[in-house]
Design an enzyme around this catalytic site. Structure first.
Site, PDB file in Angstrom:
ATOM      1  N   PRO A   9     -94.251 -69.572  51.859  1.00 45.31           N
ATOM      2  CA  PRO A   9     -93.705 -70.759  52.523  1.00 45.31           C
ATOM      3  C   PRO A   9     -94.062 -72.034  51.784  1.00 45.31           C
ATOM      4  CG  PRO A   9     -95.138 -69.487  53.995  1.00 45.31           C
ATOM      5  CD  PRO A   9     -95.307 -68.934  52.623  1.00 45.31           C
ATOM      6  N   GLU A  10     -93.062 -72.680  51.245  1.00 48.43           N
ATOM      7  CA  GLU A  10     -93.233 -73.999  50.650  1.00 48.43           C
ATOM      8  C   GLU A  10     -92.517 -74.989  51.579  1.00 48.43           C
ATOM      9  OE1 GLU A  10     -92.354 -74.047  46.425  1.00 48.43           O
ATOM     10  OE2 GLU A  10     -92.660 -71.903  46.290  1.00 48.43           O
TER      11      GLU A  10
END
Length: 288
Positions: A9-10
């Site tokens: 997750p960015e």
DNA sequence: ACAGGATCCTGGGGGC
DNA sequence: TGCCCCCAGGATCCTG
């Protein structure tokens, strides 16, 4: 072959989660808090937080870098970081709990907020006030958001360092929210080699890089982020931006622009993917 | 100041 | 079929 490794997750994935769960959380009262697993997250959950959260109403859900920020009505703030494999979903309470669910918040209206993280690189923290939250981020040196970054700040930060671009983009103190995937995609779009040094970029290249970061992140948000394996949005729905990757996970495949074979190298301790033709190596660039 | 490596952790995939 | 080992990486810490 498909992209190897997990989808971490960015910023776009965190933004998608926040947008998904926001309507289900805003204005809702937290009834009880459970910790289904015995094993601890990297930053241990304090049992006092379990009691402190009980009865609090959620006022607002937003994002800062890769952090999910849950403002509560009594001014306290719940911070969540998804680490590598974190998932935050709102579900019906009777849905069976899956492995590695570390935190469950029972909400009014028969809903549950569930925090699951197999690799336990994520964390959850309760802070007493917005001021304490501000200090928490300041202590970490968290840099500005990519979408309202000051271009002169950006150029100055690049000018001030001999670190390579890949390392700079991954540094949350310089710019918040970029991780390995979007660093590679942004550098490709800007046609910059990740080994080039920050201080060697001229003004035009620096501006082009910032625009590329913003473009890549916005496109990814529009696709609900990228799902390779672990990542799901707040509804458990996968993203689709992985299908638009130009370099990440495309080792051995032809460049979408020039058909040259994409190669993988290691930089700043991370796998890095480039088109060797579109992204000219530093030694091939005339010095002045 | 910065590069590089180790650390935390688990599941998937390749090799045998 | 199964087992072992390697690999992925966000953040942080340590060493050179």
């Amino acid at each position: 072959m498909t992209a190897r490794g997990v989808s971490v997750p960015e910023l776009p994935e965190v933004e998608t989660v926040v947008r998904d769960i926001r309507p289900s959380l805003t204005g809702k009262r937290i009834q009880t808090v459970h910790q289904p697993t015995q094993c601890q997250l990297r930053r241990p959950w304090d049992l006092q937080w379990t009691h402190a959260l009980k009865g609090k109403t959620i006022e607002r859900v937003h994002r800062r870098g890769k952090w999910i920020v849950v403002d509560l009505q009594d001014q306290s703030v719940l911070l969540l970081h998804l680490g590598m494999t974190g998932q935050l979903t709102v579900t019906a309470p009777d849905l069976p709990l899956t492995d590695h669910t570390h935190l469950v918040l029972d909400l009014e209206g028969a809903r549950q907020l569930r925090f699951r993280d197999p690799r336990r690189f994520g964390c959850a923290v309760l802070l007493p006030s917005p001021q304490a939250t501000q200090e928490f981020f300041e202590q970490a040196g968290l840099g500005p958001e990519p979408f309202n970054i000051d271009p002169s700040y950006w150029r100055e930060r690049l000018q001030a360092t001999r670190r390579c671009l890949k390392a700079i983009l991954l540094d949350q103190r310089v710019i918040a929210g970029v991780g390995n995937i979007y660093a590679d995609e942004s550098l490709f779009l800007a046609r910059l080699h990740p080994a080039r040094l920050g201080q060697d970029l001229d003004k035009r290249s620096a501006t082009r890089l910032l625009k590329a970061i913003q473009t890549v992140l916005q496109r990814a948000i529009d696709h609900r982020g990228s799902s390779i394996r672990d990542y799901v949005g707040g509804f458990g729905v996968r993203g689709s931006y992985q299908e638009a990757f130009c370099v990440y996970g495309r080792t051995g495949k032809p460049c979408r622009r020039c058909r040259t074979t994409i190669v993988r190298l290691s930089l700043a301790g991370r796998s890095t993917h480039i088109c060797p033709r579109c992204q000219m190596a530093p030694e091939a660039i005339p010095q002045h």
